[in-house]
Scaffold this motif. Structure first.
Motif, short mmCIF file in Angstrom:
data_model
loop_
_atom_site.label_atom_id
_atom_site.label_comp_id
_atom_site.label_asym_id
_atom_site.label_seq_id
_atom_site.Cartn_x
_atom_site.Cartn_y
_atom_site.Cartn_z
N ALA A 63 46.79 58.53 -29.10
CA ALA A 63 46.39 59.40 -28.00
C ALA A 63 47.46 59.43 -26.91
CB ALA A 63 45.06 58.95 -27.42
N ILE A 64 48.00 58.26 -26.58
CA ILE A 64 48.98 58.18 -25.49
C ILE A 64 50.31 58.79 -25.90
CG2 ILE A 64 50.37 56.49 -24.23
CD1 ILE A 64 47.70 54.89 -23.92
N TYR A 110 52.41 61.97 -23.85
CA TYR A 110 53.83 62.02 -23.51
C TYR A 110 54.53 63.19 -24.19
CZ TYR A 110 53.85 57.60 -21.01
OH TYR A 110 53.62 56.60 -20.09
N ARG A 111 54.11 63.53 -25.38
CA ARG A 111 54.78 64.63 -26.07
C ARG A 111 54.40 65.99 -25.51
NH1 ARG A 111 56.03 65.38 -32.42
NH2 ARG A 111 57.07 63.44 -31.90
N TYR A 112 53.13 66.18 -25.14
CA TYR A 112 52.63 67.52 -24.87
C TYR A 112 52.26 67.77 -23.40
CZ TYR A 112 52.50 68.13 -29.91
OH TYR A 112 52.83 68.23 -31.24
N THR A 113 52.47 66.82 -22.53
CA THR A 113 52.22 67.04 -21.09
C THR A 113 53.55 67.04 -20.38
OG1 THR A 113 50.09 65.90 -21.29
CG2 THR A 113 50.96 66.23 -19.07
N HIS A 163 43.56 70.44 -28.84
CA HIS A 163 42.95 69.11 -28.78
C HIS A 163 42.16 68.86 -30.04
CE1 HIS A 163 39.52 66.38 -27.63
NE2 HIS A 163 40.54 65.66 -27.22
N TYR A 164 42.25 67.62 -30.54
CA TYR A 164 41.48 67.21 -31.71
C TYR A 164 40.74 65.92 -31.40
CZ TYR A 164 40.22 65.48 -36.32
OH TYR A 164 39.52 65.00 -37.39
N HIS A 165 39.47 65.86 -31.80
CA HIS A 165 38.65 64.66 -31.59
C HIS A 165 38.11 64.20 -32.93
CE1 HIS A 165 34.62 62.81 -30.36
NE2 HIS A 165 35.55 61.96 -29.95
N LEU A 222 43.45 63.44 -29.49
CA LEU A 222 44.85 63.62 -29.14
C LEU A 222 45.12 65.09 -28.85
CD1 LEU A 222 47.15 63.62 -32.30
CD2 LEU A 222 44.70 63.87 -32.41
N PHE A 223 46.24 65.32 -28.15
CA PHE A 223 46.71 66.69 -27.94
C PHE A 223 47.48 67.15 -29.17
CE2 PHE A 223 46.47 65.38 -23.37
CZ PHE A 223 45.52 66.31 -23.00
N LEU A 224 47.34 68.44 -29.46
CA LEU A 224 48.00 69.04 -30.61
C LEU A 224 49.16 69.94 -30.22
CD1 LEU A 224 44.80 70.05 -32.61
CD2 LEU A 224 46.29 68.09 -33.07
N SER A 225 49.22 70.32 -28.95
CA SER A 225 50.27 71.23 -28.48
C SER A 225 50.34 71.16 -26.97
CB SER A 225 49.99 72.66 -28.94
OG SER A 225 48.76 73.11 -28.41
N GLU A 226 51.35 71.80 -26.40
CA GLU A 226 51.43 71.89 -24.95
C GLU A 226 50.25 72.72 -24.45
OE1 GLU A 226 55.27 73.19 -23.63
OE2 GLU A 226 56.32 71.81 -24.98
N TRP A 227 49.62 72.26 -23.38
CA TRP A 227 48.32 72.81 -23.01
C TRP A 227 48.20 73.17 -21.53
CZ3 TRP A 227 45.67 69.81 -19.40
CH2 TRP A 227 46.23 68.54 -19.16
#
Length: 235
Positions: free
Chosen positions: A24-25, A29-32, A204-206, A122-127
């Motif tokens: 998740a972390i 870092y990748r997408y924020t 976002h994926y849960h 986790l994030f899947l892309s820039e959001w």
């Protein structure tokens, strides 16, 4: 603790989910792209499991904060779980301690936005460029609903708006954060539920019930998830 002021303060609550936490972390870092802090509240009784997972983590603005000393999942299921009634539902000790840790994190936040991200998501892309503008005219944005309430798997709001309404996530209505949906509906305040960006892409994926997959006979699903995303983020 005085956190540096940033655009977003992320809150994640760990309960024997160290592999999920790392995934998740890494996705944050990748997408924020704007500046942020990450508050990782550790509810595991064995605190070293999480600190060891991040011992070689060399990125800034991650704060591992002792939360509550919850027994392990194996110990937890050795005895009957005490459930508590709420308006429209019930909750157990896991939800109770998660909510306490969530609010502990909120007490430390001082940035413009507060975002809760479930530990097994986790994030899947820039959001940000799509989601943050929605908060100009919505009380909060969430990625999913269940049981007719907005869920906290991904949930973000302006800190100033929640402070203005004296709002805190609690367990008083249906389940965790259900009170936020009830408050918005009772006061005719709009909120937004979306898993998609403006182009229709999921951001976002849960996974769901990440710490309990073994209890549900799905340990293979857990390992496949961890392996897939460890490879993707080169962990």
């Amino acid at each position: 603790m005085n956190l540096p002021h940033a655009n977003i303060d992320f809150i994640l609550v760990n309960y024997y989910s160290e592999d999920y936490a790392r995934i998740a972390i890494e996705s944050i870092y990748r997408y924020t792209k704007s500046d942020f802090n990450i508050l990782l509240i550790n509810n595991s009784r064995d605190k070293e499991l999480l600190t060891n997972k991040f011992k070689t983590f060399d990125k800034e603005n991650l704060y591992i904060i002792p939360g509550f000393d919850q027994e392990s999942p194996a110990e937890r299921f050795l005895k009957p779980i005490k459930m508590h009634s709420t308006n429209g539902g019930q909750y157990g000790p896991g939800s109770l301690h998660h909510n306490k840790a969530f609010n502990l994190g909120i007490d430390l936040c001082n940035s413009k936005y507060i975002c809760h991200l479930d530990i097994d998501s986790l994030f899947l892309s820039e959001w940000e460029s799509d989601i943050l503008p929605m908060l100009d005219d919505h009380l909060f944005v969430s990625s999913e609903t269940s049981r007719s309430i907005a869920r906290e798997y991904f949930m973000i709001w302006k800190r100033s708006e929640f402070e203005k309404h004296n709002l805190r996530p609690d367990l008083s209505y249906v389940d965790t954060c259900g009170n936020l949906t009830k408050f918005a509906n009772d006061n005719q305040l709009p909120f937004k539920i979306t898993r998609e960006l403006l182009n229709g892409e999921y951001y976002h994926y849960h996974l769901g019930r990440g710490t309990s997959l073994e209890q549900y006979g799905q340990s293979n699903k857990k390992q496949e998830y961890i392996q897939k995303w460890n490879n993707f983020f080169n962990i």
